[in-house]
Design a protein around this motif. Structure first.
Motif, short mmCIF file in Angstrom:
data_model
loop_
_atom_site.label_atom_id
_atom_site.label_comp_id
_atom_site.label_asym_id
_atom_site.label_seq_id
_atom_site.Cartn_x
_atom_site.Cartn_y
_atom_site.Cartn_z
N THR A 1 25.75 106.99 23.11
CA THR A 1 26.07 108.31 22.56
C THR A 1 24.99 108.91 21.64
O THR A 1 24.69 110.09 21.75
CB THR A 1 27.39 108.21 21.77
OG1 THR A 1 28.28 107.38 22.51
CG2 THR A 1 28.01 109.56 21.55
N LEU A 2 24.44 108.13 20.74
CA LEU A 2 23.47 108.71 19.78
C LEU A 2 22.04 108.24 20.06
O LEU A 2 21.22 108.10 19.14
CB LEU A 2 23.88 108.36 18.33
CG LEU A 2 25.20 108.96 17.84
CD1 LEU A 2 25.39 108.66 16.35
CD2 LEU A 2 25.27 110.47 18.07
N ARG A 3 21.75 108.02 21.33
CA ARG A 3 20.41 107.60 21.73
C ARG A 3 19.39 108.62 21.24
O ARG A 3 19.57 109.82 21.42
CB ARG A 3 20.36 107.50 23.24
CG ARG A 3 19.45 106.44 23.78
CD ARG A 3 19.69 106.27 25.23
NE ARG A 3 20.24 107.52 25.81
CZ ARG A 3 20.35 107.73 27.10
NH1 ARG A 3 20.01 106.81 27.94
NH2 ARG A 3 20.84 108.88 27.54
N ALA B 1 26.28 113.91 13.96
CA ALA B 1 25.03 113.89 14.72
C ALA B 1 25.23 114.32 16.17
O ALA B 1 24.28 114.73 16.83
CB ALA B 1 24.41 112.49 14.69
N GLY B 2 26.45 114.23 16.68
CA GLY B 2 26.72 114.71 18.04
C GLY B 2 26.81 116.22 18.03
O GLY B 2 26.78 116.85 16.97
N GLY B 3 26.93 116.83 19.17
CA GLY B 3 27.01 118.28 19.22
C GLY B 3 25.68 118.92 18.89
O GLY B 3 24.69 118.22 18.64
N ASP B 4 25.64 120.22 18.84
CA ASP B 4 24.35 120.88 18.63
C ASP B 4 24.15 121.28 17.18
O ASP B 4 23.20 121.92 16.83
CB ASP B 4 24.22 122.10 19.56
CG ASP B 4 25.13 123.25 19.12
OD1 ASP B 4 26.03 122.99 18.29
OD2 ASP B 4 24.95 124.37 19.60
N PHE C 1 29.22 110.27 14.77
CA PHE C 1 29.37 111.04 16.01
C PHE C 1 29.62 112.52 15.72
O PHE C 1 28.99 113.40 16.31
CB PHE C 1 30.53 110.45 16.82
CG PHE C 1 30.94 111.28 18.01
CD1 PHE C 1 30.20 111.26 19.18
CD2 PHE C 1 32.08 112.07 17.97
CE1 PHE C 1 30.59 112.01 20.29
CE2 PHE C 1 32.47 112.83 19.07
CZ PHE C 1 31.72 112.80 20.23
N TRP D 1 34.85 120.22 14.67
CA TRP D 1 34.10 119.83 13.49
C TRP D 1 32.93 120.79 13.34
O TRP D 1 32.15 120.97 14.26
CB TRP D 1 33.59 118.40 13.66
CG TRP D 1 32.91 117.89 12.44
CD1 TRP D 1 31.57 117.90 12.19
CD2 TRP D 1 33.52 117.33 11.29
NE1 TRP D 1 31.31 117.37 10.95
CE2 TRP D 1 32.49 117.01 10.38
CE3 TRP D 1 34.85 117.06 10.94
CZ2 TRP D 1 32.74 116.43 9.13
CZ3 TRP D 1 35.09 116.49 9.69
CH2 TRP D 1 34.05 116.18 8.81
N LYS E 1 18.65 109.33 18.19
CA LYS E 1 18.92 109.82 16.83
C LYS E 1 18.45 108.78 15.82
O LYS E 1 18.53 107.57 16.06
CB LYS E 1 20.42 110.07 16.63
CG LYS E 1 20.97 111.16 17.54
CD LYS E 1 20.65 112.54 17.00
CE LYS E 1 21.07 113.63 17.98
NZ LYS E 1 20.77 114.98 17.51
#
Lengths: 307, 177
Positions: free
Chosen positions: A42-44, A303-306, A300, A3, A46
């Protein structure tokens, strides 16, 4: 398959692979909602803002639950309680929110393209939670997820969409998404509610509902978009429900294992009878359950990843 | 690039056999055990251990699959993390769980895995089985069963190859040129 997009503004712009990646990711997240303790870290840290200029029960709640199950912090803003009523422009609201460093903004707006404008001026990821009659990508994704879950695949399905297609962002996003698969799409409804571009999209138009549901694997019912003037396109609600309301007798013409979908909110007795809405073929509440998983997946991936 | 073989096919099989016997010995049989493999290679190792236990003890242990992506501490540093399914088809409460992975290095994967299991319930005990312990721990984590110890240089890569995925069975060290 990776993604690499900052925003999710519409199904247009997504490839078949992108769609499958979201559905596969959602499948992994569905398990979280079935646990006793429905929370993962996971998205702590954010921050996710929902900015809704149009009413919503399902979409806003679904996004909020999705974010919270992934330990993100959520803030909900609805137009009626925001500075919008004091005359602040969307752009200024966006700029002010941006100063508070959110990671994702989910916007619903009556103006098509509002999320796209936001995406251009903001560093945060923007998700389109519905823009006018344009697109509602997460709804289409949860619809495809539900079809794939119930039918095992999307390729090869006959899908019939009935109702106020012209004013429906759900129909548009679904058609864009389903065109990536080997599907046969039929749209039905009063001629005034079927936009002229349908055939260009490769969609079959069938005014007669009995013919439209023939051999269908999936029947998707839509409500009349009263807020977009839908009501003025038909002589009366009563006539509409007689000609285009889905009744149990219609299901006999469809495939035996047909599933009935509706993005909600339903107008019972208008586009769908109680018997069908609450019947064994209805997957309407599964759609809502899957909505949380699909929104977890989109949050995810954005917002996940860099990125 | 010069590769060094730590375990060949035969040696790998013997090592898995030894780990299996140690698990049986330490738990005095394994009636109350459950196995959880960490994706991807830990799952195949856990399957092999389960098959071996079935051979030796005649007991088929429950086997779970764990994807730790949701629990990683570097999730925001990864380019585009890919999430796979976690499938643990049994209740973890009050169980003794043997967590299986291929290579133990910093210990961060195991920290994530322990957190993931704890979110599903309160196991009685979690034990750790790894095929290779390559040292350089960054967290106070220690394996209960280790196939081989190999103190690798930071630039070296320890690769476990399994026939289920890689069409061969061995463990090699890859050195950058």
């Amino acid at each position: 398959m990776n993604w690499d997009k900052k925003d999710l503004l519409g199904i247009k712009g997504l490839s078949r692979e992108d769609i499958i990646l979201i559905l596969d990711t959602a499948e992994s997240f569905k398990e979280v909602s079935q646990r006793e303790i429905k929370k993962v870290p996971t998205l702590r840290g954010k921050t996710i803002i929902t900015l809704f200029y149009e009413p919503s029960t399902r979409t806003r709640t679904s996004f909020e639950i999705a974010a919270k199950r992934m330990s993100a912090d959520t803030i909900n803003i609805s137009a009626s309680t925001s500075s919008y009523v004091k005359g602040e422009t969307l752009k200024d609201t966006a700029k002010n929110l941006e100063s508070m460093m959110p990671d994702v903004i989910i916007i619903r707006h009556s103006m098509p393209g509002a999320p796209h404008m936001l995406a251009r001026i903001m560093d945060a990821s923007v998700i389109n939670g519905g823009d006018g009659a344009h697109e509602h990508p997460t709804q289409a994704l949860l619809d495809l997820f539900t079809m794939r879950e119930k039918k095992g695949k999307i390729d090869g399905l006959n899908i019939t969409i009935i109702g106020d297609i012209a004013h429906s962002r759900v129909a548009r996003s679904n058609i864009f998404a389903l065109k990536h698969f080997e599907t046969k799409i039929t749209c039905s409804g009063p001629p005034t509610m079927l936009p002229p571009y349908l055939e260009d999209l490769g969609v079959k138009v069938e005014y007669n509902i009995e013919k439209a549901v023939k051999n269908a694997d999936v029947i998707m019912m839509l409500r009349i978009q009263k807020e977009r003037g839908g009501i003025s396109y038909i002589p009366s609600i009563k006539e509409y429900s007689t000609l285009y309301g889905l009744k149990a007798s219609h299901l006999e013409k469809a495939k035996k294992d047909v599933i009935i979908m509706h993005p909600g909110p339903m107008n019972r007795g208008v586009e769908i009878t109680d018997e069908v809405a609450d019947g064994p073929c209805s997957v309407i509440l599964d759609q809502v359950e899957n909505g949380v998983a699909v929104r977890m997946a989109t949050l995810f991936l954005l917002a996940g990843g860099d990125g | 690039m010069k590769n060094k073989t730590l375990l060949d096919k035969k040696a790998l099989e013997r090592t898995i056999n030894r780990i299996t016997h140690e698990i049986i010995e330490k738990n005095q049989g394994c009636g109350a055990l459950s196995l959880i493999g960490i994706r991807t290679r830990g799952v195949h190792l856990a399957q092999r251990i389960r098959d071996k236990i079935l051979d030796v003890e005649g007991i088929s242990l429950p086997l779970g699959i764990l994807d730790i992506t949701m629990y990683r501490d570097d999730i925001f540093k990864l380019k585009s993390p890919v999430l796979k399914k976690t499938e643990i088809p049994f209740d973890v409460n009050n169980k003794t769980i043997v967590l299986v992975d291929d290579v133990l290095h910093t210990g961060r994967t195991i920290r994530a895995a322990i957190d993931a299991i704890m979110d599903l319930g309160r196991p009685n005990k979690i034990q750790l089985a790894v095929l290779v312990d390559r040292g350089e721990r960054q967290l106070p984590i220690h394996p209960d069963y280790a196939g081989i110890l190999y103190t690798a240089n930071p630039e070296e890569e320890v690769l476990v190859r399994l026939r289920e995925l890689d069409s061969k069975d061995d463990v090699i060290v890859v050195k950058p040129q």
